[in-house]
Design an enzyme around this catalytic site. Structure first.
Site, PDB file in Angstrom:
ATOM      1  CE1 TYR A 104       6.680  -2.447 -19.354  1.00 32.32           C
ATOM      2  CE2 TYR A 104       6.963  -1.654 -17.101  1.00 32.32           C
ATOM      3  CZ  TYR A 104       7.397  -1.721 -18.414  1.00 32.32           C
ATOM      4  OH  TYR A 104       8.555  -1.087 -18.780  1.00 32.32           O
TER       5      TYR A 104
ATOM      6  CG  ASP B 276      16.918  -5.455 -16.864  1.00 29.69           C
ATOM      7  OD1 ASP B 276      17.668  -5.604 -15.880  1.00 29.69           O
ATOM      8  OD2 ASP B 276      16.183  -4.462 -17.023  1.00 29.69           O
TER       9      ASP B 276
ATOM     10  CE  LYS C 255       7.119  -1.556 -24.181  1.00 28.47           C
ATOM     11  NZ  LYS C 255       6.072  -2.264 -24.925  1.00 28.47           N
TER      12      LYS C 255
END
Ligand code: 13P
Ligand code: 13P
Ligand code: MG
Ligand code: MG
Ligand code: MG
Length: 371
Positions: free
Chosen positions: A233, A11, A236
């Site tokens: 984080y 990404d 994902k």
């Protein structure tokens, strides 16, 4: 002579938010790979997207973990990131967690599924590209394809498949792996892979006596965990997989069949929610509702004798998967109505890498013993 198929994704910026890849990024990556194809580094390539993840599919003769091929992917992601920055796309360079390339993209942020294989007379393969979920999302479908006779008729009626397959399962927390044999160890396999946040099917191998050599994978899944690289984080892991089909392996329709059931996976909204995995054609691989629900794209290919990618065929672009999409939307509504409650929101262990530690830290002094 062997051919390697590499699917590498990252990404490097969403348009808008985390919804999809801007076409300019795909164009930029194509230019980089096209140059490499002219120079002979790769045989063939295809660039596409799944949600906000830029997907590179390549064939070559350099084997798995080749620094040349990984370096090429890294360059394509870097160049696409530059475009993402120019356009002000969201989270430009999101998955490129390290600045310098050091011979291999593993551990740098991108996800990788690669297999080096001896081409059969005809080599049908499917590449899967998921968004808003994690590697363990593949456990259920891969198990069904290669171990569940209620999914794969071939396990019962094809003499070449009747002996079953071997599963390479990784403990992605302890960095250990084990090879297990199906059907003999089926219940033990399920004991592990049902815990899909920890035990992940990495590869499937044929057994001795199968026409495909024992050491050549018939399926491979990316297992990279971003938080292990970043320590917090950062989105994902949005995994990819490659599965070979037919002639002693699950038929194409047996490879796709598990996705007719939109099973619950984790990774929706802020990587912190469970939701159904919806099988979609590329035109719908654009998560919107609550940044989801999680999507699965399946691209079908034949590999030509020279290693060319003959495809893609957008395999979920078929009315036969319409019901699964409807079902996924029903489940979406049902899960959403739980709001911030489990099991929509992920359990505590898996929230460890989000805001929860901060909340607990803030309340530290206000907690007192109960009677
Ligand atoms: P065809 O006769 O169409 O090749 O079908 C073979 C098969 O087994 C499909 O599952
Ligand atoms: P991605 O990993 O697809 O960027 O998802 C980020 C997210 O949490 C969206 O809600
Ligand atoms: Mg994103
Ligand atoms: Mg994504
Ligand atoms: Mg991601």
């Amino acid at each position: 002579e062997k051919i390697t198929i590499s699917v590498i994704k990252a990404d490097v910026g969403g348009w808008p938010g985390h919804s999809r890849v801007h076409p300019a990024l795909i164009e930029r990556a194509k230019e980089v790979l096209s140059e490499a194809q002219k120079e002979g580094t790769i045989i063939d390539f295809y660039v596409t997207y799944a949600g906000d993840d830029l997907q590179l599919i390549m064939t070559h003769k350099k084997g798995v973990d080749s620094s040349e091929i990984h370096g090429l992917a890294w360059e394509a992601f870097k160049k696409a990131t530059e475009v993402a920055k120019e356009l002000g796309l969201y989270g430009a360079g999101q998955d490129l967690l390290k600045d310098a390339f050091s011979g291999n993209v593993r551990g740098l942020g991108p996800s990788v599924a690669e297999m080096e294989i001896t081409l059969r007379k005809s080599e049908p393969i499917v590449t899967f590209h998921l968004d808003k979920t994690e590697p363990g999302a593949f456990n259920l479908p891969i198990f069904r394809m290669f171990a569940d006779p209620f999914n794969t008729a071939g396990l019962v009626i094809d003499p070449k498949m009747h002996m079953g397959f071997r599963f390479e399962i990784w403990d992605i927390y302890d960095h250990k792996k084990v090879i297990m044999s199906s059907p003999e160890e089926m219940y033990d396999i399920l004991a592990l892979i049902g815990a899909k946040g920890r035990y992940v099917i990495k590869r499937v191998y044929p057994k001795k006596g199968h026409p495909i050599p024992e050491d050549e994978p018939v399926a491979v899944v990316s297992t990279e965990k971003l938080y292990e690289v970043a320590g917090e984080y950062v989105g994902k892991d949005d995994p990819v997989a490659i599965v070979r089909a037919q002639s002693g392996l699950p038929a194409l329709g047996e490879v796709l069949e598990p996705f007719a059931f939109p099973h619950l996976v984790s990774g929706w909204m802020r990587g912190s929610h469970n939701g159904p995995l919806m099988p979609v054609p590329l035109k719908y691989a654009t998560p919107t509702r609550f940044d989801g629900p999680p999507r699965a794209v399946a691209l079908g290919w034949q590999i030509s004798p020279e290693g060319k990618l003959i495809g893609p065929v957008d395999l979920f672009d078929d009315p036969a998967f319409e019901w699964a999409r409807q079902k996924a939307m029903e489940i979406t509504d049902y899960m959403r109505r739980h709001g911030p409650f489990e099991p929509h929101r992920l359990p505590l262990e898996e929230m460890e890498y989000t805001t929860l530690p901060g909340v607990l830290e803030k309340l530290k002094d206000r907690f007192e013993p109960v009677e």
